[in-house]
Design an enzyme around this catalytic site. Structure first.
Site, short mmCIF file in Angstrom:
data_model
loop_
_atom_site.label_atom_id
_atom_site.label_comp_id
_atom_site.label_asym_id
_atom_site.label_seq_id
_atom_site.Cartn_x
_atom_site.Cartn_y
_atom_site.Cartn_z
N SER A 138 0.70 -1.58 -0.40
CA SER A 138 0.31 -0.30 0.35
C SER A 138 0.61 0.82 -0.17
CB SER A 138 -0.93 0.16 1.57
OG SER A 138 -1.96 1.25 1.20
N TYR A 151 -2.30 -1.11 10.37
CA TYR A 151 -1.59 -1.65 9.69
C TYR A 151 -1.46 -1.04 8.11
CZ TYR A 151 -3.87 -1.68 4.44
OH TYR A 151 -3.58 -1.71 3.02
#
Length: 253
Positions: A138, A151
């Site tokens: 990401s 995360y």
């Protein structure tokens, strides 16, 4: 990587980016096997895409990973691509108490899951003439999101792991690629329709194009600012990004 003629295993293939990649590779003539935790969702993808095979898998379960990998290698001896896509994105608060159970689940899913899945297949992949391990990280691996701090940290760890595994496998037939998505409007959190998010279809289309010539990372144009923002001057970018999310919060689900 070549875009056709592969046998591809994709974790977390029942929705979002995982399903988008599975269907795109399927259309290009690859044998695609997807995994997920919920049989009903696996069955739905299989019905919509005749020829895609499915297997139930919880990537937080090391024993199940080993069992599924063994079964898939036996059933699909030509398997040569593993795409680690399964992940979760809970919100957290690093300025408050830790939800230990949530933290452990996030690490098991987002970090140890891909590491264990890759390890379960890597010896088999080394015996293939042309093999690829793909990690879906990401942009928050590089510019972290404060409201989803753990995360972000697990994705940063995946980036680091991909770098080292790529080096370690440099003299084998196995290449290691990392897809670095921007904010894509999927149900990873919830589909919001927020105009700041990239739509899934163009993301998949651009990613497939970039995969064909990729040697290290796949970064679509809308993710480039985040990927290039990491480094000595990243602190201001991190502050700006997170303040923007406070000032302009996500729409309510």
């Amino acid at each position: 990587m070549k875009l056709s003629g592969n046998t591809i295993f994709i974790t977390g293939g029942t929705s979002g980016i995982g399903r988008g990649l599975a269907e795109a590779f399927h259309r290009k003539g690859n044998k695609v096997i997807i995994s997920g935790r919920r049989k009903a969702l696996l069955d739905e993808v299989a019905r919509a895409n005749p020829g895609i095979d499915t297997v139930e898998l919880d990537v937080t379960d090391p024993a199940q990973i080993a069992s599924v990998a063994k079964a898939l290698i036996e059933k699909y001896p030509a398997l040569n691509v593993v795409i680690n896509n399964a992940g979760i994105m809970p919100f957290d608060d690093v300025a408050g108490p830790l939800d230990d159970a949530q933290a452990l689940h996030s690490i098991d899913t987002n970090l140890l899951g891909p590491v264990r899945v890759s390890a379960a297949f890597v010896e088999h992949l080394k015996r293939q003439a042309d093999a690829v391990i793909v990690y879906n990280s990401s942009v928050v691996a590089f510019i972290p999101m404060a409201m989803s701090a753990l995360y972000s940290a697990t994705k940063a760890a995946i980036h680091s792991y991909a770098l080292t595994q790529r080096f370690a496998l440099r003299q084998t037939s196995v290449r290691v690629l990392e897809i670095t998505p921007p904010w894509v409007d999927t149900d990873l959190i919830y589909k919001s329709g927020d105009p700041r998010a990239m739509q899934l279809e163009p993301f998949i289309e651009q990613t497939m194009t970039l995969l064909e010539t990729a040697t290290t990372e796949v970064v679509v144009e809308s993710a480039r600012q985040f990927r290039d923002g990491a480094g000595p001057n990243e602190h201001g970018f991190v502050d700006y990004f997170n303040q923007m999310l406070i000032d302009n919060p996500l729409p309510a689900p």
